[in-house]
Design an enzyme around this catalytic site. Structure first.
Site, PDB file in Angstrom:
ATOM      1  CG  ASP A 617      -1.776   1.169   1.391  1.00  0.00           C
ATOM      2  OD1 ASP A 617      -1.788   1.996   0.468  1.00  0.00           O
ATOM      3  OD2 ASP A 617      -2.459   1.296   2.415  1.00  0.00           O
ATOM      4  CD1 TRP A 619       2.769   8.363  -0.139  1.00  0.00           C
ATOM      5  CD2 TRP A 619       1.574   6.699   0.765  1.00  0.00           C
ATOM      6  NE1 TRP A 619       2.995   8.354   1.213  1.00  0.00           N
ATOM      7  CE2 TRP A 619       2.275   7.351   1.796  1.00  0.00           C
ATOM      8  CE3 TRP A 619       0.740   5.613   1.081  1.00  0.00           C
ATOM      9  CZ2 TRP A 619       2.191   6.942   3.136  1.00  0.00           C
ATOM     10  CZ3 TRP A 619       0.661   5.213   2.407  1.00  0.00           C
ATOM     11  CH2 TRP A 619       1.379   5.876   3.423  1.00  0.00           C
TER      12      TRP A 619
END
Length: 620
Positions: A617, A619
Site C-alpha cells: 500500500d 504512494w
C-alpha cells in the site's frame, strides 16, 4: 432502469453527429482531463469527439462503432495501486476478461495509458486494454502511449498526442483545419435575482443544508463525518504529524482494516482571496457556466449556480502547477507578446525541446501554481470565467485507515503528515488536504467540524487464517494501516482465536521526536499482541539506519517466517525509495538464507506477490 437510449453511446453519437469517442478510466481526474483534451482536439480535424465514462455506458456496443463512418474509440486508462483498474473502469475490465467470443473487427482504437514507474505493475490497465482489444479483432490505428507520473506525465501525453493526430489524419484521409484558436466549452451566465437557497455553497454546505444524508455514500455522495479527535502525534521536530478520528455513526458505512478513506478538502481561503485580488473581480457574484453543447451529459464544470468563491474554494484545483493546455489557452490573454509566445511554447513539443525546458523549469521545478504564474506574469490577466472553465476539478485525497472496524465500528482514524515546503521562488506551498485537516477543530458549543468522506475498498487485507504470521513494514505515516491490523489481531486474541506471530518493522527520524503511536505500540508488545517490535531511528546515530537494515539484521527469523510458516508480508509508505529498498532486502534474504541465485530470489518474491502473500500500500 435508464432507457436504452441513455446507456447507448452509439445512439448518442449518432444523434449528436460525433465520430470519435474518448473513454477514460480515472481515479484522480487526470485520465478524465486528458480525455476531454483529446475530444476537444477532434474539432481541429473536422471531426467531433465526446469524452465518456465507461461506467455510464454499455461497453458491449463497441462492436457497433463501425455503424458510424470514420469512427474511432480512444481509451485513456489509468492504473490504480497494484495494477488494478480504476473504480469507474472495473466493469469494463470485467467485460473484457469475460467475453472471448466478442467480435470487435469493425473497431478502430488507440490507447493512452497513465501510470507511475515506481510501481511494480507499471501501466498494467492500459497495456491490458491495448492487448485485449487487438485479441478481440479490433484495429489499432496508433501505438499505445505510456505516461509516467514519476517522470513528467504531461510531457509524455503531449509528445504522444502530437504524433497521434497526424496518424489519425493519414488513416481517415483528413487534414487539420489549421484552426488553433481556443474553443470555449461553457458560456457564462450571471444571476442577478436568484433564490439564495438554490445556490451551491460547496460540499459541506450542500450536505448540511439537507436534513438527512442518504446512504450509500461514495464519491458522488460523500458522508459528512464530524471530527472527534485531532491531535499532534510527534513530540518535536519541525513537521506536524497528526491523528484524526472521524465519526461515522449512523452512516451505515462499513470498512475493513487496510481500506482507504477518501476526503474532499477545501482550498485555503487566503489563496482564493489573492486570486480574486490579482484578477480584480468580486468573487461573490452568483454565476453558472453552461455547456454550449446542450446534448452533453456534463451540463456544468462544477455544481451551478454558485459563486466564483465557492468554485475556487471547493471545486477547482488551484494549488497544482497547471498543465500545458491551460497555459496554451490562457496565452491569448497576455498583453505582452513575449509572455504570449512563452506560454504557447510551453505547450508545444517543438523539436528544440523548448516546451520541456521552459515548462519543466518555470512551472514544474518552481512549483508555480496558477496564482504564482499570474503574480509573476503581470501581463497575463484572463477573464475569471474562462480560468474556472480550464482549471481541473479538486480531487478527493486518499489515506490508509489507521483503525480496525472490529474495535472502532463507528470511527475512522487517519494518520498524516502536514505537507509544507519552500519553493525555488521563495513561496511557502502547503498541501491542500493536510493543511485543511490540521485546522479541523473538535466540535465545541455544538458546532461540529465535518469532513466530506467515503471509503475505497482495498486488496490490503489481513490473512484469512488468523494463525498465519504477519510481517509488517511501515516507516513514517506508513504505520497507519498497521495500527488497524494490530488492533484487529488484539481483538482476535480476545475472542480466543489462535493468532500467529505479529511482527512490526517501523522507522522514524528520532526516538524523542517523531516516534508515532509509541505508547500504543509498546503496550501492544507488552501484552503480546505484537510479538516483535523493531524500530529504526534513522537520524539518532552517525549513520542512517532504516527498516531494511533491521530486516537484514534479523534475516534468520524473517526467512523462517516466510519460508516455513507461511507469513504474509505487508509494506506501506513511500513507493519511490522505501518500497524498492525493502523489496531488495527481502530478495537478498531469500538469496542468502534460501541458497538461491539472484534471479531465483527475485522470482521467489514475485511469486509471493501473485499468491497474495506480499502486499503493498504505497504512494509516491
Amino acid at each position: 432502469a435508464p432507457s436504452t437510449r441513455e446507456t447507448s453511446f452509439i445512439e448518442k453519437m449518432k444523434k449528436m453527429g460525433k465520430n470519435i469517442i474518448v473513454f477514460y478510466g480515472s481515479q484522480t481526474g487526470t485520465g478524465e482531463e486528458f480525455a476531454n483534451r483529446l475530444s476537444k482536439d477532434a474539432q481541429r480535424y473536422g471531426m467531433k469527439g465526446m469524452a465518456a465514462d465507461p461506467e455510464e455506458y454499455d461497453m458491449a456496443e463497441l462492436s457497433r462503432l463501425s455503424e458510424i463512418e470514420n469512427s474511432l474509440a480512444i481509451f485513456c486508462m489509468a492504473t490504480y495501486g497494484e495494477g488494478d483498474p480504476t473504480d469507474n473502469a472495473q466493469d469494463f475490465y470485467d467485460w473484457l476478461q469475460e467475453n472471448d467470443d466478442e467480435d470487435l473487427s469493425g473497431l478502430n482504437y488507440t490507447v493512452f495509458a497513465l501510470g507511475n514507474k515506481t510501481y511494480e505493475h507499471y501501466n498494467a490497465m492500459g497495456k491490458y486494454v491495448d492487448k485485449r482489444l487487438e485479441e478481440l479483432g479490433a484495429k489499432r490505428i496508433f501505438d499505445l502511449g505510456l505516461g509516467d507520473d514519476d517522470g513528467n506525465l504531461e510531457e509524455d501525453f503531449v509528445s504522444w498526442r502530437e504524433q497521434f493526430w497526424p496518424a489519425v489524419c493519414e488513416h481517415f484521409g483528413v487534414e487539420a483545419l489549421g484552426d488553433e484558436s481556443s474553443i470555449r466549452q461553457y458560456e457564462l451566465k450571471v444571476h442577478t435575482d436568484i433564490n439564495m437557497n438554490k445556490v451551491y455553497t460547496g460540499e459541506i454546505g450542500r450536505l448540511n443544508s439537507f436534513e438527512v444524508q442518504k446512504p450509500p455514500f461514495d464519491s458522488k455522495n460523500p458522508f459528512l463525518a464530524p471530527v472527534t479527535v485531532n491531535r499532534r502525534l510527534n513530540k518535536g521536530g519541525k513537521r506536524h504529524l497528526m491523528h484524526l478520528e472521524l465519526d461515522i455513526t449512523g452512516s451505515k458505512i462499513r470498512y475493513e482494516s487496510g481500506d482507504h478513506v477518501a476526503v474532499f478538502p477545501t482550498n485555503d481561503a487566503a489563496l482564493v482571496n489573492k486570486l480574486g485580488q490579482v484578477l480584480g473581480v468580486d468573487l461573490d457574484v452568483v454565476i453558472s457556466l453552461n455547456n454550449l453543447d446542450e446534448e452533453s451529459n456534463k451540463k456544468h464544470p462544477f455544481p451551478c449556480p454558485t459563486t466564483y468563491r465557492t468554485a475556487l474554494t471547493h471545486y477547482l484545483d488551484i494549488t497544482q502547477p497547471p498543465r500545458t493546455n491551460v497555459l496554451y489557452e490562457l496565452a491569448q490573454y497576455a498583453s505582452d507578446g513575449k509572455d504570449q509566445e512563452n506560454l504557447r511554447k510551453m505547450a508545444s513539443s517543438s523539436p528544440e525541446g523548448k516546451m520541456q525546458a521552459l515548462y519543466q523549469s518555470w512551472v514544474l521545478d518552481s512549483c508555480r501554481n496558477i496564482l504564482a504564474i499570474l503574480e509573476d506574469m503581470p501581463s497575463l490577466r484572463p477573464p475569471i470565467d474562462h480560468l474556472c472553465e480550464l482549471l481541473p476539478r479538486l480531487q478527493a485525497r486518499y489515506y490508509s485507515i489507521a483503525s480496525s472496524s472490529k474495535v472502532h465500528p463507528n470511527s475512522i482514524h487517519i494518520c498524516a503528515v502536514v505537507v509544507e515546503y519552500q519553493t525555488k521562488t521563495g513561496r511557502l506551498n502547503k498541501g491542500v488536504a493536510t493543511t485543511w485537516l490540521k485546522n479541523k477543530l473538535i466540535s465545541d458549543n455544538g458546532h461540529k467540524s465535518t469532513v466530506p468522506m467515503f471509503i475505497r475498498k482495498s486488496q490490503f487485507r489481513l490473512p484469512f487464517k488468523a494463525s498465519n504470521p504477519v510481517l509488517m513494514v511501515g516507516p513514517g505515516t506508513g504505520i497507519a494501516p498497521f495500527m488497524g491490523f494490530i488492533q484487529e489481531r488484539g481483538w482476535l486474541k480476545e475472542q480466543g482465536k489462535e493468532v500467529g506471530e505479529t511482527v512490526m518493522y517501523y522507522g522514524c527520524r528520532h526516538r524523542m521526536e517523531d516516534y508515532l503511536y509509541q505508547e500504543e505500540l509498546e503496550e501492544a508488545e507488552r501484552s503480546g499482541v505484537v510479538t516483535q517490535l523493531n524500530v529504526a531511528f534513522s537520524r539518532d546515530q552517525d549513520h542512517k539506519v532504516y527498516v531494511q537494515h533491521l530486516l537484514k539484521a534479523n534475516k534468520e527469523h524473517v526467512w523462517k517466517l516466510i519460508n516455513s510458516e507461511n507469513a504474509h508480508i505487508y509494506i506501506c509508505g513511500d513507493a519511490r525509495n522505501m518500497a524498492k529498498d525493502v523489496q531488495l532486502a527481502f530478495s537478498e534474504i531469500a538469496e542468502e538464507q534460501g541458497d538461491m541465485s539472484r534471479s531465483q530470489a527475485t522470482d521467489y518474491i514475485k511469486k509471493l506477490m501473485t499468491k497474495g502473500r506480499y502486499s503493498q500500500d504505497v504512494w509516491s
